[in-house]
Design a protein around this motif. Structure first.
Motif, mmCIF file in Angstrom:
data_model
loop_
_atom_site.group_PDB
_atom_site.id
_atom_site.type_symbol
_atom_site.label_atom_id
_atom_site.label_comp_id
_atom_site.label_asym_id
_atom_site.label_seq_id
_atom_site.Cartn_x
_atom_site.Cartn_y
_atom_site.Cartn_z
ATOM 1 N N VAL A 8 0.867 -1.182 0.000
ATOM 2 C CA VAL A 8 0.000 0.000 0.000
ATOM 3 C C VAL A 8 0.902 1.229 0.000
ATOM 4 C CG1 VAL A 8 -1.827 1.270 1.192
ATOM 5 C CG2 VAL A 8 -1.763 -1.226 1.336
ATOM 6 N N VAL A 9 0.570 2.229 -0.833
ATOM 7 C CA VAL A 9 1.358 3.459 -0.885
ATOM 8 C C VAL A 9 0.443 4.663 -0.714
ATOM 9 C CG1 VAL A 9 3.191 2.497 -2.329
ATOM 10 C CG2 VAL A 9 1.206 3.561 -3.399
ATOM 11 N N ALA A 10 1.001 5.751 -0.179
ATOM 12 C CA ALA A 10 0.271 7.014 -0.027
ATOM 13 C C ALA A 10 1.073 8.096 -0.735
ATOM 14 C CB ALA A 10 0.092 7.357 1.445
ATOM 15 N N PHE A 11 0.385 8.943 -1.509
ATOM 16 C CA PHE A 11 1.091 9.970 -2.267
ATOM 17 C C PHE A 11 0.220 11.215 -2.415
ATOM 18 C CE2 PHE A 11 -0.710 6.713 -5.065
ATOM 19 C CZ PHE A 11 -1.602 7.448 -5.824
ATOM 20 N N SER A 12 0.846 12.295 -2.891
ATOM 21 C CA SER A 12 0.197 13.586 -3.056
ATOM 22 C C SER A 12 -0.334 13.742 -4.476
ATOM 23 C CB SER A 12 1.203 14.704 -2.772
ATOM 24 O OG SER A 12 2.146 14.765 -3.831
ATOM 25 N N PRO A 13 -1.116 14.807 -4.758
ATOM 26 C CA PRO A 13 -1.398 15.158 -6.155
ATOM 27 C C PRO A 13 -0.089 15.497 -6.868
ATOM 28 C CG PRO A 13 -2.873 16.327 -4.655
ATOM 29 C CD PRO A 13 -1.820 15.683 -3.802
ATOM 30 N N PHE A 14 -0.102 15.501 -8.199
ATOM 31 C CA PHE A 14 1.137 15.783 -8.926
ATOM 32 C C PHE A 14 1.514 17.261 -8.803
ATOM 33 C CE2 PHE A 14 -2.227 15.709 -12.257
ATOM 34 C CZ PHE A 14 -2.178 17.034 -12.659
ATOM 35 N N ASN A 15 2.825 17.500 -8.856
ATOM 36 C CA ASN A 15 3.324 18.867 -8.767
ATOM 37 C C ASN A 15 3.461 19.472 -10.167
ATOM 38 O OD1 ASN A 15 5.681 17.787 -9.880
ATOM 39 N ND2 ASN A 15 6.702 17.587 -7.898
ATOM 40 N N GLY A 16 4.198 20.588 -10.265
ATOM 41 C CA GLY A 16 4.333 21.268 -11.548
ATOM 42 C C GLY A 16 5.022 20.443 -12.610
ATOM 43 N N ASN A 17 5.797 19.443 -12.217
ATOM 44 C CA ASN A 17 6.473 18.549 -13.163
ATOM 45 C C ASN A 17 5.706 17.244 -13.361
ATOM 46 O OD1 ASN A 17 9.391 19.600 -11.434
ATOM 47 N ND2 ASN A 17 8.747 20.363 -13.436
ATOM 48 N N TYR A 18 4.475 17.190 -12.853
ATOM 49 C CA TYR A 18 3.640 15.994 -12.953
ATOM 50 C C TYR A 18 4.264 14.804 -12.233
ATOM 51 C CZ TYR A 18 0.921 18.671 -16.295
ATOM 52 O OH TYR A 18 0.149 19.641 -16.869
ATOM 53 N N ASN A 19 5.029 15.068 -11.178
ATOM 54 C CA ASN A 19 5.519 14.036 -10.269
ATOM 55 C C ASN A 19 4.749 14.119 -8.967
ATOM 56 O OD1 ASN A 19 7.539 13.089 -12.034
ATOM 57 N ND2 ASN A 19 8.918 14.727 -11.411
ATOM 58 N N ARG A 20 4.716 13.020 -8.230
ATOM 59 C CA ARG A 20 3.990 12.973 -6.967
ATOM 60 C C ARG A 20 4.958 12.766 -5.806
ATOM 61 N NH1 ARG A 20 -1.358 12.169 -8.495
ATOM 62 N NH2 ARG A 20 -1.641 11.230 -10.557
ATOM 63 N N ASN A 21 4.604 13.313 -4.656
ATOM 64 C CA ASN A 21 5.344 13.029 -3.433
ATOM 65 C C ASN A 21 4.839 11.707 -2.870
ATOM 66 O OD1 ASN A 21 6.583 15.512 -3.709
ATOM 67 N ND2 ASN A 21 5.255 16.554 -2.261
ATOM 68 N N GLU A 22 5.640 10.675 -2.952
ATOM 69 C CA GLU A 22 5.264 9.375 -2.391
ATOM 70 C C GLU A 22 5.767 9.336 -0.952
ATOM 71 O OE1 GLU A 22 6.543 6.177 -4.868
ATOM 72 O OE2 GLU A 22 5.194 6.735 -6.506
ATOM 73 N N TYR A 23 4.828 9.513 -0.010
ATOM 74 C CA TYR A 23 5.205 9.698 1.383
ATOM 75 C C TYR A 23 5.628 8.406 2.073
ATOM 76 C CZ TYR A 23 2.592 14.011 0.559
ATOM 77 O OH TYR A 23 2.137 15.192 0.052
ATOM 78 N N ILE A 24 4.832 7.365 1.896
ATOM 79 C CA ILE A 24 5.030 6.174 2.718
ATOM 80 C C ILE A 24 4.536 4.945 1.963
ATOM 81 C CG2 ILE A 24 2.800 6.422 3.881
ATOM 82 C CD1 ILE A 24 4.211 5.445 6.470
ATOM 83 N N GLN A 25 5.197 3.835 2.209
ATOM 84 C CA GLN A 25 4.819 2.547 1.614
ATOM 85 C C GLN A 25 4.736 1.509 2.725
ATOM 86 O OE1 GLN A 25 7.902 0.252 -0.457
ATOM 87 N NE2 GLN A 25 6.490 -0.012 -2.161
ATOM 88 N N ALA A 26 3.650 0.761 2.729
ATOM 89 C CA ALA A 26 3.493 -0.343 3.679
ATOM 90 C C ALA A 26 3.666 -1.657 2.927
ATOM 91 C CB ALA A 26 2.129 -0.290 4.348
ATOM 92 N N LYS A 27 4.589 -2.498 3.410
ATOM 93 C CA LYS A 27 4.823 -3.817 2.809
ATOM 94 C C LYS A 27 4.589 -4.886 3.857
ATOM 95 C CE LYS A 27 7.857 -3.171 -1.146
ATOM 96 N NZ LYS A 27 9.138 -3.604 -1.778
ATOM 97 N N ALA A 28 3.736 -5.835 3.543
ATOM 98 C CA ALA A 28 3.370 -6.873 4.505
ATOM 99 C C ALA A 28 4.507 -7.864 4.702
ATOM 100 C CB ALA A 28 2.123 -7.610 4.033
ATOM 101 N N MET A 29 4.642 -8.335 5.931
ATOM 102 C CA MET A 29 5.567 -9.429 6.239
ATOM 103 C C MET A 29 4.756 -10.725 6.277
ATOM 104 S SD MET A 29 8.137 -7.841 9.146
ATOM 105 C CE MET A 29 6.815 -7.514 10.309
ATOM 106 N N VAL A 30 5.012 -11.611 5.352
ATOM 107 C CA VAL A 30 4.257 -12.862 5.284
ATOM 108 C C VAL A 30 5.236 -14.031 5.378
ATOM 109 C CG1 VAL A 30 2.363 -11.884 3.947
ATOM 110 C CG2 VAL A 30 4.326 -12.823 2.759
ATOM 111 N N PRO A 31 4.828 -15.124 6.013
ATOM 112 C CA PRO A 31 5.718 -16.290 6.118
ATOM 113 C C PRO A 31 5.975 -16.916 4.753
ATOM 114 C CG PRO A 31 3.516 -16.822 6.919
ATOM 115 C CD PRO A 31 3.530 -15.344 6.692
ATOM 116 N N SER A 32 7.104 -17.570 4.641
ATOM 117 C CA SER A 32 7.493 -18.156 3.363
ATOM 118 C C SER A 32 6.796 -19.497 3.133
ATOM 119 C CB SER A 32 9.019 -18.351 3.337
ATOM 120 O OG SER A 32 9.414 -19.049 2.180
ATOM 121 N N PHE A 33 6.092 -19.582 2.031
ATOM 122 C CA PHE A 33 5.535 -20.869 1.582
ATOM 123 C C PHE A 33 5.465 -20.819 0.065
ATOM 124 C CE2 PHE A 33 2.378 -23.909 0.258
ATOM 125 C CZ PHE A 33 2.666 -25.019 1.043
#
Length: 237
Positions: A75-100
């Motif tokens: 899951v990621v959270a980001f801003s609207p695009f800026n003047g260069n059409y890039n976004r500020n990607e603030y934070i990313q959540a990555k799940a920890m799952v057991p290996s199978f």
């Protein structure tokens, strides 16, 4: 805007503007100076992502944040695009799952451990544990004429060994997404080979992924309810 930039360079005496076929060209390359964007934080839980957004820790002038449920484990959270059409990607959540590893053959002992450590307890998991944990010989036999059913010799009582049919298909809930949400159940094909060795094949066409993403979205909608109502957060999946 392009002509203005070209003319500015010409005024500095570092380039010339030439017109070819009604189009203006510069004799020197132009490089865009992009607006700075922050480094992305990384957390391992949905609660961590929600707490960050509620805190409004990084106030960069944007009033809204979008939360995108990319997959069952991201899951990621980001801003609207800026003047260069890039976004500020603030934070990313990555799940920890057991290996199978599905489609991989495990020996009976390792498979037994994986069933207990990487799957949510349910009726079919317990049935499989009884079969795999009580096998008395290495041979696995095909039974019936459907090309699917298998049987093994297994302990069925204090001192009794009998032919036991291998359960198939089975409904299981592996840990495949964030632990804060319900793990979706799905169909699996359970197969055994002489050894004995065991494996599981996914048999739901990936439908569990949509269910997991829906569960994540519902969790975040509840955790960020106030921010959503105030128009500060939008969630998509």
């Amino acid at each position: 805007m392009i002509k203005e930039a070209l003319q500015y360079i010409v005024n500095l005496g570092t380039a010339e503007v030439q017109t070819v076929g009604n189009q203006d060209y510069s004799t020197q390359p132009l490089h865009l100076i992009k607006e700075a964007t922050p480094d992305q934080l990384e957390v391992r839980s949905l609660s961590g992502l929600a707490e960050y957004l509620i805190s409004n820790f990084d106030d960069d002038g944007f009033e809204k944040r979008m939360v995108h449920v990319v997959s069952p484990t991201e899951v990621v959270a980001f801003s609207p695009f800026n003047g260069n059409y890039n976004r500020n990607e603030y934070i990313q959540a990555k799940a920890m799952v057991p290996s199978f590893h599905f489609d991989r053959w495990y020996d009976a002992e390792e498979f037994n451990i994986k069933l207990q450590s990487a799957f949510v307890k349910n009726e079919d998991r317990d049935i499989m544990l009884k079969v795999v944990g009580n096998i008395k010989e290495e041979n696995v036999r095909q039974i019936g004429d459907d090309g699917v059913s298998q049987a093994v010799q297994a302990k069925v009582g204090v001192a009794t060994v009998a032919t036991v049919q291998v359960p198939n298909p089975v409904v299981l809930a592996p840990y495949r997404t964030f632990v804060e949400v319900e793990q979706p159940e799905s169909d699996f094909i359970f197969r055994m080979q002489n050894g004995p060795r065991c494996t599981l094949f996914e048999a739901d066409g990936g439908a569990w992924k949509l269910a997991a993403m829906k569960n994540i979205k519902e969790y975040l909608e509840q955790a960020l309810k106030t921010e959503i109502e105030n128009g500060k957060v939008v969630i998509i999946a």
